[in-house]
Design a protein around this motif. Structure first.
Motif, PDB file in Angstrom:
ATOM      1  N   VAL A   1      43.013  59.636  35.305  1.00  0.00           N
ATOM      2  CA  VAL A   1      43.370  59.336  36.702  1.00  0.00           C
ATOM      3  C   VAL A   1      42.592  60.244  37.644  1.00  0.00           C
TER       4      VAL A   1
ATOM      5  N   GLU B   1      38.722  59.431  37.555  1.00  0.00           N
ATOM      6  CA  GLU B   1      38.347  58.214  38.257  1.00  0.00           C
ATOM      7  C   GLU B   1      38.594  58.333  39.749  1.00  0.00           C
ATOM      8  N   ALA B   2      39.707  58.982  40.089  1.00  0.00           N
ATOM      9  CA  ALA B   2      40.070  59.054  41.499  1.00  0.00           C
ATOM     10  C   ALA B   2      39.006  59.798  42.292  1.00  0.00           C
TER      11      ALA B   2
ATOM     12  N   ILE C   1      36.567  57.733  44.505  1.00  0.00           N
ATOM     13  CA  ILE C   1      36.880  57.134  45.808  1.00  0.00           C
ATOM     14  C   ILE C   1      36.422  58.030  46.963  1.00  0.00           C
TER      15      ILE C   1
ATOM     16  N   TYR D   1      32.588  58.213  47.031  1.00  0.00           N
ATOM     17  CA  TYR D   1      32.015  56.942  47.499  1.00  0.00           C
ATOM     18  C   TYR D   1      32.030  56.891  49.024  1.00  0.00           C
TER      19      TYR D   1
ATOM     20  N   PHE E   1      26.959  52.508  46.058  1.00  0.00           N
ATOM     21  CA  PHE E   1      27.282  51.519  45.025  1.00  0.00           C
ATOM     22  C   PHE E   1      26.782  51.962  43.659  1.00  0.00           C
TER      23      PHE E   1
ATOM     24  N   LEU F   1      29.355  52.380  40.583  1.00  0.00           N
ATOM     25  CA  LEU F   1      29.339  51.452  39.459  1.00  0.00           C
ATOM     26  C   LEU F   1      28.824  52.109  38.179  1.00  0.00           C
TER      27      LEU F   1
ATOM     28  N   LEU G   1      31.597  54.280  36.933  1.00  0.00           N
ATOM     29  CA  LEU G   1      32.764  53.492  36.533  1.00  0.00           C
ATOM     30  C   LEU G   1      32.540  52.846  35.172  1.00  0.00           C
TER      31      LEU G   1
ATOM     32  N   PHE H   1      41.087  48.835  45.988  1.00  0.00           N
ATOM     33  CA  PHE H   1      40.918  49.736  44.851  1.00  0.00           C
ATOM     34  C   PHE H   1      41.946  49.414  43.773  1.00  0.00           C
TER      35      PHE H   1
ATOM     36  N   ILE I   1      41.279  50.966  40.004  1.00  0.00           N
ATOM     37  CA  ILE I   1      40.890  52.370  40.097  1.00  0.00           C
ATOM     38  C   ILE I   1      42.154  53.197  40.273  1.00  0.00           C
ATOM     39  N   PRO I   2      42.396  54.213  39.440  1.00  0.00           N
ATOM     40  CA  PRO I   2      43.545  55.069  39.687  1.00  0.00           C
ATOM     41  C   PRO I   2      43.323  55.879  40.947  1.00  0.00           C
ATOM     42  N   PRO I   3      44.331  56.382  41.603  1.00  0.00           N
ATOM     43  CA  PRO I   3      45.735  56.301  41.236  1.00  0.00           C
ATOM     44  C   PRO I   3      46.454  55.130  41.904  1.00  0.00           C
ATOM     45  N   MET I   4      45.914  53.946  41.912  1.00  0.00           N
ATOM     46  CA  MET I   4      46.632  52.805  42.484  1.00  0.00           C
ATOM     47  C   MET I   4      47.370  52.085  41.356  1.00  0.00           C
TER      48      MET I   4
ATOM     49  N   PHE J   1      45.729  50.055  38.449  1.00  0.00           N
ATOM     50  CA  PHE J   1      45.181  50.716  37.273  1.00  0.00           C
ATOM     51  C   PHE J   1      46.160  50.661  36.109  1.00  0.00           C
TER      52      PHE J   1
ATOM     53  N   ALA K   1      34.807  45.276  40.255  1.00  0.00           N
ATOM     54  CA  ALA K   1      34.764  46.431  41.149  1.00  0.00           C
ATOM     55  C   ALA K   1      33.677  46.248  42.202  1.00  0.00           C
ATOM     56  N   PHE K   2      32.610  45.580  41.832  1.00  0.00           N
ATOM     57  CA  PHE K   2      31.497  45.423  42.764  1.00  0.00           C
ATOM     58  C   PHE K   2      31.918  44.684  44.029  1.00  0.00           C
TER      59      PHE K   2
ATOM     60  N   LEU L   1      34.472  46.627  46.107  1.00  0.00           N
ATOM     61  CA  LEU L   1      33.812  47.741  46.797  1.00  0.00           C
ATOM     62  C   LEU L   1      33.022  47.257  48.005  1.00  0.00           C
TER      63      LEU L   1
ATOM     64  N   VAL M   1      35.217  47.239  50.894  1.00  0.00           N
ATOM     65  CA  VAL M   1      35.439  48.611  51.365  1.00  0.00           C
ATOM     66  C   VAL M   1      34.221  49.077  52.145  1.00  0.00           C
TER      67      VAL M   1
END
Lengths: 491, 495
Positions: free
Chosen positions: A137, A140-141, A144, A147, A163, A167, A170, B389, B394-397, B400, B433-434, B437, B440
């Motif tokens: 977690v 990965e977090a 965000i 990015y 991007f 990607l 990820l 997300f 994607i965590p922490p959502m 995931f 994810a692409f 994103l 976003v």
């Protein structure tokens, strides 16, 4: 609340508070609040060092609580000698980055500061998580905020870079997720990393796991040949983003090798160790050569990062104490040095708005104070004895020579390239006569920049002259790790 | 026997039916164009019904009523509770949107929503082919009308037409499959069907033939490839309020009939339907994710994303029974349930933001319409980003953990094929994810086209912020919802 929890959640809490601030008219207050938050978060990590029990390889400052029962996932934190220094390092770089962005960032200041504070907390989380899902977690977090940092405050080609960054990393992490779930199922329902270390696994399973983890961590480090995202991202990222990326985020990958790949799949690690060593040597030598021909300062330092991180992975997979401790020292040293290098480029960029080496020349004439700092950091980057950059590389080379003379020789030869591209860049940018009007009009660094660079300079020199506190803490853990890796886990 | 306990099993539905009639009648006397009275009355009724469901679910009993035609069990009540809340939230988001587009003139939106919810409730508690079918028809007929609510709008009428034709065909498939099952087993009641099939006395070929039609009908309803064609057109063409009404709460009912029909009724045929669902899942993941990349219309993109998300839900069903062993079933089906609930929660907020940004004469449907939203309104950009997300996993959502639990149930099978499916799903989410994103990116990195700030009434703002925050908070503390899903599925399987 334990110390580690505090170190993780304090910056995040400050970040969330900053997000509540609205307009840029409040930027002054936002900056001060961010600085207070960063410094407070850094201070919180200091007791970790003073309270750390030397000579023990056990996890310390452990916190464990059930997080969610259905998957037996725990909120499980702890640090050992391997991860201990990375926590204060992260918080320290965060302070520097907040100072670095002080006047430079004028747009959406609250979001900028919040992104870095939250990122800092998340990265400390990665270094202290002892539960697979908790680790994932946090791991990965971090994508965000990074990015957003690249995409909002980055250069002209920022969107492509954002991007690519997201990607690429990820893809690696998703394969790691499958590996984590597989380990969870095989271990009979546990996400505890330390339990996984003891899990017997067959040879083919270990190989698959090793490469699943490799996908995640090699991209993050980044190792040759999956390093191509790093130069692109560095060029586009704002100065603070580059500094954090090079100083901390790359270490997430290196750390993963130590925490997951090697102890969980030791037989595969030994079997495929040579592959990693070869890839690392290619990174050290070939990428070093690539760095030499760069016209863009940021790109040059980015490639130099890849080369320096090559020393780290090289150190890990020669499987002797000198190599592994040297690699960890190199991780910390590179954290200070690469951050400093990127901040120096940032200082120049803020004034001239160019990163081309050719746009400069003779900067020492107009910015003597700044050039002194730049020289120190360049020397550290080249691995001059007495600076942080020397200790780790020297230990890794020594370890490599012990393991195999030729590996050691190749690694050592790379030091020459490192010195060459760093000093050559220094010469072209700083030395000689003033070449153009831009440089003629440069103003030397102000108090804020002086403060930011001296913080790093002190760290670089201290670590170079007296590295004992750094190596002391890791001895027991490294010995323990190597003992563990030496024992076969085949059932 | 129609004793008191029979009535008690359906008490919340009876309240809902009464209130739906009351709202329809009361609306005749409401004069204002904003329909505040009807709106408040609807929300109050829904709130009451949701509360009733929660109380029932919390009691944790499994009761059958009306001669085993309907069941009242925790899974059903939780799903109905969530569906009721989802309809409430949908109405809160929809009212300003609908008012701007002259869709509130008759107040049908409220009564139709209530009847649609009644249909969902019947689907969720049905224990009999006919009850399930009647519920489904009540839901879809109300939905057709909701989509066609903007009668002067060609795009919406076209969408309604497509929805109606394809939906009717799907119902036909489902009904045909059910009738074959009835012919083979001699019963319409799920438990009797289960017993008949388990006895092994029934011709397997007839059963599989019927099963194909049932699965095809279900696949139509949830929009799995290759029965997905209506989803993008209807999602895009329908007024956003109606899109959310058919894309939100009914997904929970769709999950319920998947469980009721396939697990409660046809579990002995699991080997056959799992193969079909696996194919549907692979197709949905592939098609949904790839097609979404090419979309420039946000609603259409979300439609394709829905298709791929449904692929993930189906994967949850695929991993339940391995080699006739049902040990993993509870795990797998509860992961699918968790996925569905978290998906609905996320969808609500995402469409909520789209509706909020739309103004009179401007739909805000193109992805580029979101440009620079972060500058115009950091809060709504934040909510939308959290949702995107989350859908990307994607965590922490919360999204995931939904993906995690489905992948876990696949890997737990220990079979090469299922682990391969997990890896395939993971690679597809990377493609996914692409395009998430990209949205976003538009919100955060692009310069805004207009400088107007986004404003909304207090209730919308409050509900939307809570909704977005829940997507994040359930991601940080997923334990309770996970336990709830696991517990309801275990009780359902035990009954």
């Amino acid at each position: 609340m334990g110390l580690l929890s505090l170190a993780i959640w304090m910056p995040i809490a400050f970040g969330v508070v900053l997000l509540a601030f609205g307009r840029d008219s409040q930027a002054g207050a936002v900056r001060w609040l961010a600085l207070v938050g960063a410094i407070a978060s850094f201070l919180v990590t200091l007791p970790l060092i003073s309270g750390f029990q030397l000579g023990s390889s056990a996890m310390q400052f452990v916190e464990k609580a059930m997080w969610f029962e259905r998957f037996n996932v725990h909120y499980h934190l702890g640090v050992d000698g391997i991860s201990l220094w990375l926590v204060p390092l992260t918080a320290f770089i965060n302070v520097v980055v907040v100072i670095a962005g002080w006047e430079v960032i004028t747009r959406k200041v609250n979001q900028y500061m919040a992104a870095f504070l939250i990122l800092s907390g998340l990265m400390i989380g990665v270094f202290s998580a002892l539960d697979g899902i908790l680790f994932y977690v946090f791991f990965e977090a971090t994508l965000i905020p990074m990015y957003l940092i690249i995409g909002i405050w980055g250069g002209p080609n920022k969107i492509y870079a954002a991007f690519k960054f997201f990607l690429y990393t990820l893809l690696g992490s998703l394969l790691m997720l499958i590996a984590l779930i597989y380990l969870y199922v095989t271990s009979g329902g546990s996400f505890d990393i330390l339990t996984w270390h003891k899990l017997p696994l067959s040879g083919s399973v270990q190989t698959l796991l090793f490469f699943a983890f490799f996908a995640a961590f090699a991209v993050k480090v980044p190792m040759w040949p999956v390093h191509t995202w790093l130069p692109d991202v560095h060029v586009e990222a704002p100065t603070g983003g580059s500094a954090v990326l090079a100083a901390i985020m790359l270490k997430l990958g290196a750390y993963g090798f130590l925490r997951f790949s090697m102890p969980i799949a030791p037989d595969a690690a030994r079997e495929w160790g040579m592959l990693i060593i070869v890839l690392s040597l290619v990174a050290v030598i070939y990428v070093g050569l690539v760095a030499m021909v760069q016209q863009d300062m940021k790109k040059l330092v980015a490639y130099s990062s890849v080369a320096h991180m090559g020393f780290v992975t090289l150190g890990f997979f020669i499987f002797n104490p000198l190599g592994v401790s040297g690699a960890i020292v190199q991780m910390i040293a590179h954290g200070f040095v690469s951050a400093a290098m990127f901040l120096c480029i940032g200082v120049l960029y803020d004034r001239v708005h160019s990163r081309e080496i050719a746009s400069y020349g003779g900067v020492v004439n107009t910015m003597p104070k700044f050039a002194a700092f730049a020289l120190l950091f360049a020397m550290a980057n080249a691995g001059l004895p007495g600076t942080a950059g020397f200790v780790g590389e020297w230990m890794v080379i020594l370890g490599a020579v012990k393991a195999n003379f030729w590996i050691g020789l190749l690694a050592a030869s790379a030091l020459i390239f490192g010195a060459a591209y760093t000093l050559w860049m220094f010469k072209r940018v700083y030395l000689g006569p003033v070449t153009n009007e831009d440089v003629k009009g440069l103003v030397d660094i102000n108090a804020r920049e002086f403060l930011m660079l001296s913080l790093l300079a002190v760290a670089v020199l201290y670590m170079g002259i007296y590295p004992k506190p750094f190596t002391d803490v890791m001895d027991a853990s490294v010995m323990d790790l190597l003992k563990h890796v030496a024992v076969s886990k085949l059932p | 026997m129609m004793d008191n306990s029979s009535w008690m099993t359906m008490y919340p539905e009876i309240v809902l039916l009464v209130m739906a009639c009351v709202v329809t009648l009361a609306d005749l006397f409401v004069k204002s164009t904003k329909r505040t009275a009807t709106y408040v009355l609807t929300l109050v009724s829904l709130g009451g019904v949701a509360l009733l469901h929660a109380v029932y679910a919390d009691a944790g009993q499994t009761l059958y009523g009306f001669g085993r035609m309907v069941v009242s069990d925790p899974m059903g009540h939780w799903l109905k509770c969530f569906a009721t809340i989802a309809v409430m939230v949908t109405l809160v988001y929809s009212r300003p949107y609908a008012a701007d587009r002259d869709m509130l003139r008759g107040g049908e939106i409220f009564s139709l929503s209530l009847f649609a919810l009644l249909g969902m409730s019947m689907m969720i508690s049905g224990q009999n082919f006919i009850v399930i079918y009647l519920g489904l028809e009540l839901l879809t007929l109300s939905s057709y009308a909701l989509v066609a609510l903007r009668r002067d709008h060609t795009q919406a009428s076209e969408a309604a037409m497509k929805y109606f034709v394809l939906g009717a065909m799907a119902s036909g498939f489902l009904l045909y499959g059910m009738s074959m099952m009835y012919g083979a087993t001699g019963s319409l009641e799920l438990s009797a069907v289960l017993k008949a099939i388990a006895s092994g006395q029934v011709n397997h070929q007839v059963l599989v033939f019927g099963l194909v039609f049932i699965v095809a009908g279900l696949a139509f309803k949830i929009g799995a490839v290759p029965f997905h064609m209506w989803i993008p057109d209807v999602y895009q063409g329908a007024p956003t309020a109606a899109t959310l009404m058919i894309g939100g709460a009914p997904k929970l009912a769709a999950f319920a009939i998947l469980v009721r029909l396939l697990v409660e009724g046809l579990l002995p045929l699991a080997f056959d339907w799992q193969q079909m669902l696996a194919l549907l899942a692979i197709g949905s993941l592939l098609m949904g994710n790839l097609a979404a990349i090419a979309q420039t219309n946000l609603k259409r993109m979300l439609a394709y994303s829905t298709i791929s998300q449904m692929g993930f839900v189906l994967l949850g069903f695929v991993a339940g029974v391995i080699n006739g062993e049902t040990t993993l079933a509870a795990n797998a089906y509860s992961s699918a349930m968790f996925y569905m609930v978290s998906y609905v929660l996320t969808t609500l907020a995402a469409f909520g933001v789209i509706m909020l940004l739309a103004r009179q004469g401007f739909e805000s449907e193109e992805i580029t319409d979101l440009a620079g939203l972060n500058q115009r309104s950091p809060l709504y950009a934040g909510v939308m980003a959290i949702c995107l997300f989350s859908m990307a996993g994607i965590p922490p959502m919360v999204g995931f953990y939904a993906k995690l639990s489905v992948l876990q149930s696949l890997v737990a099978s220990g079979q090469g094929f299922y682990i391969g499916l997990a890896i395939f799903a993971v690679i597809m989410s990377l493609i996914g994810a692409f395009y998430y994103l990209r949205v976003v990116k538009v919100m955060y990195f692009d310069e805004p086209v207009t400088a107007t700030t986004v404003s909304a009434s207090l209730d919308v703002r409050l509900v939307l912020s809570t909704n977005g925050l829940l997507v994040l908070l359930l991601g940080i503390f997923p334990g309770a919802l996970m336990a709830l899903c696991a517990d309801s599925i275990v009780r359902m399987l035990a009954a």
